[in-house]
Design a protein around this motif. Structure first.
Motif, PDB file in Angstrom:
ATOM      1  N   LYS A   1      -7.540 -12.002   0.726  1.00 33.86           N
ATOM      2  CA  LYS A   1      -6.912 -10.974   1.583  1.00 33.86           C
ATOM      3  C   LYS A   1      -5.348 -10.710   1.552  1.00 33.86           C
ATOM      4  N   HIS A   2      -4.596 -11.879   1.403  1.00 38.16           N
ATOM      5  CA  HIS A   2      -3.273 -11.683   1.602  1.00 38.16           C
ATOM      6  C   HIS A   2      -2.583 -11.584   0.166  1.00 38.16           C
ATOM      7  N   PHE A   3      -1.264 -10.822   0.286  1.00 31.99           N
ATOM      8  CA  PHE A   3      -0.727 -10.283  -0.804  1.00 31.99           C
ATOM      9  C   PHE A   3      -0.443 -11.291  -1.998  1.00 31.99           C
TER      10      PHE A   3
ATOM     11  N   ALA B   1       0.984  -1.275   0.161  1.00 28.12           N
ATOM     12  CA  ALA B   1       0.016   0.115  -0.088  1.00 28.12           C
ATOM     13  C   ALA B   1       0.744   1.238  -0.036  1.00 28.12           C
ATOM     14  N   TYR B   2       1.951   1.250   0.692  1.00 35.84           N
ATOM     15  CA  TYR B   2       3.057   2.335   0.575  1.00 35.84           C
ATOM     16  C   TYR B   2       3.269   2.709  -0.835  1.00 35.84           C
ATOM     17  N   ASN B   3       3.306   1.833  -1.690  1.00 36.54           N
ATOM     18  CA  ASN B   3       3.583   1.905  -3.241  1.00 36.54           C
ATOM     19  C   ASN B   3       2.418   2.555  -4.168  1.00 36.54           C
ATOM     20  N   CYS B   4       1.220   1.806  -3.772  1.00 40.17           N
ATOM     21  CA  CYS B   4       0.026   2.108  -4.521  1.00 40.17           C
ATOM     22  C   CYS B   4      -1.070   2.566  -4.039  1.00 40.17           C
TER      23      CYS B   4
ATOM     24  N   LEU C   1      -3.174  -6.878  -8.576  1.00 37.20           N
ATOM     25  CA  LEU C   1      -2.543  -5.611  -8.021  1.00 37.20           C
ATOM     26  C   LEU C   1      -2.109  -4.672  -9.317  1.00 37.20           C
ATOM     27  N   PRO C   2      -1.795  -3.458  -9.241  1.00 36.37           N
ATOM     28  CA  PRO C   2      -1.155  -2.688 -10.339  1.00 36.37           C
ATOM     29  C   PRO C   2       0.300  -3.398 -10.488  1.00 36.37           C
ATOM     30  N   ARG C   3       0.595  -3.364 -11.779  1.00 39.01           N
ATOM     31  CA  ARG C   3       1.954  -3.938 -12.294  1.00 39.01           C
ATOM     32  C   ARG C   3       3.085  -3.630 -11.552  1.00 39.01           C
TER      33      ARG C   3
ATOM     34  N   ALA D   1      -7.937  -5.033  -5.215  1.00 38.17           N
ATOM     35  CA  ALA D   1      -7.550  -6.190  -5.730  1.00 38.17           C
ATOM     36  C   ALA D   1      -8.292  -7.171  -4.703  1.00 38.17           C
ATOM     37  N   GLN D   2      -8.587  -6.994  -3.320  1.00 36.54           N
ATOM     38  CA  GLN D   2      -8.913  -7.864  -2.402  1.00 36.54           C
ATOM     39  C   GLN D   2     -10.324  -8.194  -2.779  1.00 36.54           C
TER      40      GLN D   2
END
Length: 710
Positions: free
Chosen positions: A253-255, A235-238, A262-264, A246-247
């Motif tokens: 839930k998990h990455f 989340a710090y990135n996008c 998620l974004p590329r 994405a969830q």
């Protein structure tokens, strides 16, 4: 016969060929192996952009012109030069199972999950981009100790320090193409939300310590929001919104479960982080040896309330200008403007004592007089009208065309109707000309008028709009009304201009004015230079006065003071008499701040930290946390804290300090001791203890013997 000779020739050639091949193979065996001889063929993974590719490392052009000639810096003292040893040796082949085992050993609070994408990045950093990794190894010791200290204070995992490598390649003046800036690549809006001020001359996003503290708080918020460190890092990135999206799309839930939604760029962000954490930890095992590491220049903080030219300050302190610039990257043009108040500037530690001894003389000789020195902190917006050009707008608002372009990131002369342009330099927009001006003058009292001008704030008004209306500076309104921020309220009465004949004030106002006057002018004026570990309460107690009076004399609204700050103190002969000593002792026991044997309560104000509150009441942080059942050091504005009684060592300080400091020549460190608590207990400043014991950091060991006398 002829066939026999041909056969012999063939055997001879075959013999020569075999001999040469064997000798070539022997030479190859003895040759130095390089990374090209390793088993890897590493390509850049899909969706990944190196920090050096996404960043315009603008220690450059219009934002930091002083960095254009960085190759000429003294490499023995400057801290940002990229010097790497690029003679590579053989790259060891590391199995997947060994990488998994090492990641498990490293794992603390943040999951370091092994994944094929993580392995790709490990190979990328240790094989193909060894030069990049060596440059990171060169800079890491400049910032990692500071990262670890601040993260520990903010209550977040210290292993988040590796994230700054992915964000900025550990360059504090890095700027992305979308406007993110600094070690932690804060966008302007997010930076302001976490207290990073940005003006034309100063950008706190490039201040390593302020930006790191803001990053710690933002990451803490993201972890609380998502309940997972992997998602917090992504989340710090996008942004948290993209994580939630994405969830929803994946129903998970998990990455690694929502990875494909998620974004590329974010898909590679967490694997980069895990890979870089691994590579920095096990650099030696991958034969990544940096022979030219760099370290932070030992520095001390000074606090100024005037314009400062770093070049002139360097001359006064007899240090390199480049070192001062590199220690203060938040000053975009190498100077502090004239509107700053208690602005922190770092100077080399070796010149700190010299600065304190010659403070008045130095401050008088370092004022900035160059272009832009009078540009104010305030700004306003101009909306482009049809037919207007950049030149006419610049002329109308009395600013230069180049500045107007720089403030709004306009490269050419193209603007469009309705465009919003930010303009610095005045607290108000210039008024109309000719006949309209005369009507304005009739409505607005002129300078020749003897009465003071007051304004009652209406709904929707701001300090900027009021300043524009009366054609004065925002800074002057704030100074006249003792406003520290920019917040005003509907119905509030503001003094706009103090006239020759002051307008009548209410009885409450007059009593406040007279009481302030009597407290500020009574007694003999002297100055006190704040030392490390001192508090307002302790200083007030030293001069037999109250902390509230010290605040009034120095225009301090809170209780925050700084090492090296000069405080006005008014003392009289009566303050040192026996009768007054009794009253002071009585006041100190019932005073809100300072040491006390009673339990007190404190409502947290905006910007206060638990450390500042502990210093204010002369108690330990751990005691405040214990009494209030706090698991971390996080507190919120408006929270009511129970302040426990001050420790016996602090309460008895006034009785035993003089005897202790005179009789004791050493001190043995006990469990829980800090330099500050020892300095408060024994009446010796932190800087003196460090100087006597040759200490460069504040770290102590239980059982360590400290000298208290030379």
């Amino acid at each position: 016969m002829q066939f026999k000779s041909i056969y012999i020739q063939f055997l001879f050639i075959l013999f020569l060929l075999t001999t040469s091949l064997s000798s070539y193979a022997q030479d190859e065996e003895n040759a130095t192996l390089t990374w090209k001889d390793s088993l890897y063929t590493v390509e850049l993974p899909e969706g990944y952009l190196m920090p050096s590719d996404t960043l315009e490392i603008v220690e450059a052009a219009p934002y930091a012109p002083w960095f254009e000639n960085f190759d000429d810096f003294d490499t023995t003292s400057s801290i940002l030069i990229d010097i790497t040893d690029q003679t590579y040796d053989y790259v060891p082949n590391v199995s997947d199972s060994l990488v998994k085992e090492r990641l498990q050993k490293m794992q603390k609070d943040i999951p370091l999950t092994y994944h094929e994408r993580v392995r790709l990045f490990i190979d990328y950093f240790t094989v193909r981009r060894r030069d990049y990794t060596l440059s990171i190894l060169q800079r890491k010791d400049i910032y990692f100790p500071m990262f670890e200290r601040i993260f520990a204070e903010e209550g977040v995992p210290t292993e988040l320090k590796y994230l700054a490598i992915i964000e900025s390649a550990l360059k504090p003046v890095a700027l992305s193409r979308v406007g993110a800036k600094g070690l932690w690549q804060f966008m302007p809006r997010t930076g302001r939300a976490y207290g990073l001020k940005q003006s034309y001359q100063i950008d706190d996003r490039m201040d390593p310590e302020k930006a790191t503290r803001a990053a710690a708080r933002y990451l803490k918020f993201l972890h609380k929001y998502h309940g997972d460190w992997e998602l917090a890092i992504a989340a710090y990135n996008c942004g948290p919104g993209n994580i939630r999206k994405a969830q929803r799309r994946s129903g998970k839930k998990h990455f690694w479960d929502i990875y494909k939604k998620l974004p590329r760029e974010t898909r590679s962000y967490l694997p980069q982080y895990v890979a870089m954490a691994y590579v920095i930890t096990y650099a030696d095992e991958h034969n990544l040896i940096q022979d030219l590491p760099k370290y932070e220049i030992p520095a001390e903080d000074i606090f100024i309330s005037q314009s400062v030219d770093l070049g002139k300050l360097a001359e006064q302190l007899n240090v390199c200008r480049e070192d001062l610039v590199l220690l203060n990257p938040s000053l975009r043009f190498g100077y502090a403007p004239n509107y700053v108040k208690n602005f922190r500037i770092k100077i080399p530690e070796a010149r700190f004592e010299y600065y304190l001894e010659h403070q008045e003389e130095i401050l008088a000789n370092i004022k900035y007089t160059g272009k832009g020195g009078n540009v104010g902190d305030g700004y306003y917006y101009h909306y482009v009208r049809r037919g207007e050009s950049l030149g006419t707008i610049a002329s109308k608002n009395r600013v230069s065309l180049s500045n107007l372009r720089a403030w709004n990131n306009v490269r050419g002369n193209t603007i469009y109707p309705g465009q919003k342009l930010k303009i610095y330099g005045n607290a108000y927009s210039p008024g109309p000309k000719t006949s309209t001006t005369s009507t304005v003058k009739k409505k607005t009292p002129t300078k020749s008028s003897g009465a003071s001008i007051y304004h009652t704030v209406r709904s929707g008004e701001t300090l900027g709009s009021i300043a524009k209306k009366y054609r004065v500076y925002v800074a002057d309104i704030k100074k006249l009304n003792k406003i520290s921020g920019s917040t005003i309220y509907k119905g509030q009465k503001l003094l706009i201009k103090e006239g020759k004949y002051k307008a009548p004030v209410t009885t409450t106002q007059s009593t406040v004015l007279t009481s302030t006057k009597t407290t500020s002018t009574s007694g003999k004026l002297m100055y006190h230079t704040v030392r490390s570990g001192e508090t307002l309460g302790a200083i007030a107690e030293k001069y037999n006065t109250s902390a509230s009076k010290v605040r009034q004399w120095n225009g301090i609204s809170g209780s925050t003071i700084y090492k090296g700050q000069k405080l006005k103190i008014y003392s009289t002969s009566t303050t040192v008499s026996s009768s007054s000593t009794k009253t002071v002792k009585k006041t100190s026991s019932t005073s809100k701040y300072g040491p006390s044997a009673k339990t007190r309560y404190h409502t947290v104000k905006k910007g206060e930290s638990i450390t500042e509150i502990a210093k204010m009441y002369r108690v330990y942080v751990k005691d405040i946390k214990r009494v209030n059942k706090l698991s971390s050091s996080a507190i919120r504005t408006g929270q009511k804290l129970t302040i426990p009684p001050s420790p016996s060592s602090v309460l008895s300080e006034g009785k035993s300090t003089s005897t202790t400091s005179s009789s004791t020549s050493s001190y043995t460190v006990k469990s829980g001791d800090t330099l500050w608590s020892i300095s408060q207990k024994l009446g010796v400043s932190v800087s003196e203890i460090k100087k006597l014991n040759g200490m460069k950091s504040n770290n102590l060991k239980v059982g360590q013997k400290l000298k208290l006398k030379s």
